[in-house]
Design a protein around this motif. Structure first.
Motif, PDB file in Angstrom:
ATOM      1  N   THR A   1      10.463   2.400  -3.975  1.00 34.59           N
ATOM      2  CA  THR A   1      10.177   3.376  -2.920  1.00 34.59           C
ATOM      3  C   THR A   1       9.218   4.475  -3.373  1.00 34.59           C
ATOM      4  N   ASP A   2       8.932   4.553  -4.670  1.00 35.25           N
ATOM      5  CA  ASP A   2       8.015   5.574  -5.183  1.00 35.25           C
ATOM      6  C   ASP A   2       6.593   5.215  -4.765  1.00 35.25           C
ATOM      7  N   ALA A   3       5.891   6.151  -4.167  1.00 36.51           N
ATOM      8  CA  ALA A   3       4.541   5.892  -3.651  1.00 36.51           C
ATOM      9  C   ALA A   3       3.570   5.481  -4.743  1.00 36.51           C
ATOM     10  N   ARG A   4       3.891   5.775  -6.006  1.00 39.07           N
ATOM     11  CA  ARG A   4       2.999   5.434  -7.114  1.00 39.07           C
ATOM     12  C   ARG A   4       3.314   4.068  -7.715  1.00 39.07           C
ATOM     13  N   SER A   5       4.371   3.416  -7.233  1.00 36.39           N
ATOM     14  CA  SER A   5       4.747   2.118  -7.770  1.00 36.39           C
ATOM     15  C   SER A   5       3.816   1.040  -7.244  1.00 36.39           C
ATOM     16  N   TYR A   6       3.773  -0.083  -7.935  1.00 33.50           N
ATOM     17  CA  TYR A   6       2.969  -1.207  -7.458  1.00 33.50           C
ATOM     18  C   TYR A   6       3.645  -1.902  -6.284  1.00 33.50           C
ATOM     19  N   HIS A   7       4.969  -1.795  -6.162  1.00 31.03           N
ATOM     20  CA  HIS A   7       5.627  -2.246  -4.944  1.00 31.03           C
ATOM     21  C   HIS A   7       5.018  -1.526  -3.732  1.00 31.03           C
ATOM     22  N   ALA A   8       4.902  -0.208  -3.827  1.00 32.44           N
ATOM     23  CA  ALA A   8       4.361   0.577  -2.721  1.00 32.44           C
ATOM     24  C   ALA A   8       2.884   0.258  -2.501  1.00 32.44           C
ATOM     25  N   TYR A   9       2.142   0.102  -3.577  1.00 30.21           N
ATOM     26  CA  TYR A   9       0.717  -0.242  -3.481  1.00 30.21           C
ATOM     27  C   TYR A   9       0.537  -1.514  -2.665  1.00 30.21           C
ATOM     28  N   MET A  10       1.276  -2.569  -3.030  1.00 28.69           N
ATOM     29  CA  MET A  10       1.122  -3.851  -2.352  1.00 28.69           C
ATOM     30  C   MET A  10       1.551  -3.767  -0.894  1.00 28.69           C
ATOM     31  N   HIS A  11       2.614  -3.017  -0.619  1.00 32.24           N
ATOM     32  CA  HIS A  11       3.063  -2.839   0.764  1.00 32.24           C
ATOM     33  C   HIS A  11       1.989  -2.128   1.572  1.00 32.24           C
ATOM     34  N   THR A  12       1.399  -1.096   0.978  1.00 24.03           N
ATOM     35  CA  THR A  12       0.394  -0.293   1.679  1.00 24.03           C
ATOM     36  C   THR A  12      -0.885  -1.064   1.932  1.00 24.03           C
ATOM     37  N   HIS A  13      -1.359  -1.789   0.945  1.00 22.28           N
ATOM     38  CA  HIS A  13      -2.685  -2.406   1.033  1.00 22.28           C
ATOM     39  C   HIS A  13      -2.675  -3.829   1.582  1.00 22.28           C
ATOM     40  N   LEU A  14      -1.524  -4.516   1.523  1.00 26.36           N
ATOM     41  CA  LEU A  14      -1.534  -5.905   1.972  1.00 26.36           C
ATOM     42  C   LEU A  14      -0.296  -6.303   2.765  1.00 26.36           C
ATOM     43  N   PHE A  15       0.870  -6.249   2.152  1.00 27.36           N
ATOM     44  CA  PHE A  15       2.036  -6.927   2.700  1.00 27.36           C
ATOM     45  C   PHE A  15       2.388  -6.496   4.119  1.00 27.36           C
ATOM     46  N   GLN A  16       2.362  -5.185   4.403  1.00 30.17           N
ATOM     47  CA  GLN A  16       2.798  -4.721   5.718  1.00 30.17           C
ATOM     48  C   GLN A  16       1.832  -5.119   6.830  1.00 30.17           C
ATOM     49  N   HIS A  17       0.635  -5.575   6.447  1.00 27.52           N
ATOM     50  CA  HIS A  17      -0.399  -5.860   7.445  1.00 27.52           C
ATOM     51  C   HIS A  17      -0.548  -7.343   7.774  1.00 27.52           C
ATOM     52  N   VAL A  18       0.055  -8.243   6.985  1.00 29.15           N
ATOM     53  CA  VAL A  18      -0.282  -9.666   7.135  1.00 29.15           C
ATOM     54  C   VAL A  18       0.914 -10.556   7.484  1.00 29.15           C
ATOM     55  N   GLY A  19       2.049  -9.961   7.798  1.00 29.08           N
ATOM     56  CA  GLY A  19       3.164 -10.731   8.301  1.00 29.08           C
ATOM     57  C   GLY A  19       3.840 -11.629   7.293  1.00 29.08           C
ATOM     58  N   ILE A  20       3.802 -11.260   6.023  1.00 27.00           N
ATOM     59  CA  ILE A  20       4.514 -12.039   5.011  1.00 27.00           C
ATOM     60  C   ILE A  20       5.918 -11.465   4.847  1.00 27.00           C
ATOM     61  N   ALA A  21       6.924 -12.330   4.819  1.00 24.80           N
ATOM     62  CA  ALA A  21       8.312 -11.873   4.726  1.00 24.80           C
ATOM     63  C   ALA A  21       8.559 -11.226   3.367  1.00 24.80           C
ATOM     64  N   PRO A  22       9.302 -10.128   3.324  1.00 25.94           N
ATOM     65  CA  PRO A  22       9.561  -9.440   2.057  1.00 25.94           C
ATOM     66  C   PRO A  22      10.169 -10.343   0.989  1.00 25.94           C
ATOM     67  N   ASP A  23      11.003 -11.317   1.405  1.00 23.96           N
ATOM     68  CA  ASP A  23      11.645 -12.160   0.400  1.00 23.96           C
ATOM     69  C   ASP A  23      10.698 -13.199  -0.193  1.00 23.96           C
ATOM     70  N   ARG A  24       9.456 -13.232   0.283  1.00 27.75           N
ATOM     71  CA  ARG A  24       8.449 -14.120  -0.288  1.00 27.75           C
ATOM     72  C   ARG A  24       7.494 -13.371  -1.210  1.00 27.75           C
ATOM     73  N   THR A  25       7.708 -12.068  -1.356  1.00 32.29           N
ATOM     74  CA  THR A  25       6.872 -11.254  -2.244  1.00 32.29           C
ATOM     75  C   THR A  25       7.700 -10.816  -3.450  1.00 32.29           C
ATOM     76  N   HIS A  26       7.108 -10.895  -4.622  1.00 33.55           N
ATOM     77  CA  HIS A  26       7.842 -10.628  -5.856  1.00 33.55           C
ATOM     78  C   HIS A  26       7.022  -9.724  -6.777  1.00 33.55           C
ATOM     79  N   LEU A  27       7.691  -8.727  -7.318  1.00 32.15           N
ATOM     80  CA  LEU A  27       7.152  -7.887  -8.381  1.00 32.15           C
ATOM     81  C   LEU A  27       8.256  -7.683  -9.408  1.00 32.15           C
ATOM     82  N   PRO A  28       7.896  -7.460 -10.670  1.00 29.97           N
ATOM     83  CA  PRO A  28       8.941  -7.158 -11.660  1.00 29.97           C
ATOM     84  C   PRO A  28       9.708  -5.906 -11.251  1.00 29.97           C
ATOM     85  N   ASN A  29      10.972  -5.876 -11.607  1.00 26.39           N
ATOM     86  CA  ASN A  29      11.832  -4.740 -11.288  1.00 26.39           C
ATOM     87  C   ASN A  29      11.786  -3.737 -12.432  1.00 26.39           C
TER      88      ASN A  29
END
Length: 266
Positions: free
Chosen positions: A75-103
């Protein structure tokens, strides 16, 4: 390894996005390895545009990102999770459970690295891995002296990497987390296809070292010479220090794959 030079940063981003789009169109259930950083923002913007205007369908894709900072929640805006959500994932209709980043918040970081490699294997392996190039030659966060056979694991970030990534941390390198989880160089090399995208004069000397120098653990990107299906895309600024330019120009005239890439830009 093949090398294709683009006239400018804009064409570089467009061509990189085109290759990703072609992969998705050819294999709708592609497993994609994704990267972050300033160079990739324009790439993802092109993919979002293709999704909206051309119907590029991400719904069957599975993605694995290269890395994440240790100690930053998703949830941190500086994380790469947030980066990917902002720049790609939220815009292209990919289900969250199909996207993976290290924890990066995992209690056992070593175990998290092993889990991540196992998840990539369970998904069938990465079809196309997108990479950027760090100014010290890293791919992912495989800093100098990382084993060329390394697996996903926690790493200590080099001072120059923290400086390079300080933009999202109020310009303060000391605020950049000192640890990250990253795919290992060995993990990256297991991808079926690799595209390394390099932009800007700041990367010129390092790109020359990667392409023209020896393979060395001091420069993890040099290990890409061991991959049998690796394409390097660079803009003219990034290519400005190369001494092998005549050989690259000759290859462009005669290699069908490179000529096809040239057609994509026209």
């Amino acid at each position: 390894m093949k090398v294709f030079l683009c006239p400018n940063r804009t064409d570089l981003a467009r061509l990189t996005a085109t290759l990703l789009a072609e992969q998705i169109s050819r294999k709708p259930n592609s497993v994609l390895g994704l990267a972050t950083g300033r160079t990739m923002e324009a790439v993802y913007a092109h993919l979002v545009q293709r999704h909206r205007e051309d119907g590029l369908d991400f719904s069957g894709c599975t993605t694995f990102n290269l890395d994440e900072y240790v100690g930053l929640p998703a949830t941190d805006a500086r994380s790469y999770h947030a980066y990917m959500h902002t720049h790609l994932f939220q815009h292209v209709g990919i289900a969250p459970d199909r996207t993976h980043l290290p924890n990066g918040m995992a209690a056992d970081l070593a175990a998290e690295g092993q889990r991540y490699d196992a998840a990539i294997k369970a998904a069938g392996g990465i079809d196309l891995q997108l990479l950027g190039l760090g100014e010290n030659g890293h791919i992912g966060f495989n800093e100098p002296l990382s084993s060329l056979a390394s697996r996903t694991r926690p790493v200590v970030l080099a001072p120059e990497t923290r400086l390079q990534n300080a933009g999202l941390f109020d310009g303060k390198p000391e605020s950049v987390p000192p640890l990250a989880l990253t795919m290992g160089t060995g993990t990256i090399l297991e991808s079926r296809r690799i595209v390394l995208t390099v932009a800007g004069k700041a990367k010129a000397e390092m790109l020359r070292a990667v392409l023209e120098g020896p393979v060395t653990a001091q420069i993890s990107a040099s290990a890409l010479h061991f991959h049998t299906n690796c394409l390097v895309l660079a803009d003219e600024d990034a290519a400005s220090a190369l001494t092998i330019r005549p050989a690259l120009d000759h290859a462009l005239k005669h290699d069908p794959e490179l000529r096809a890439l040239h057609t994509l830009l026209t």
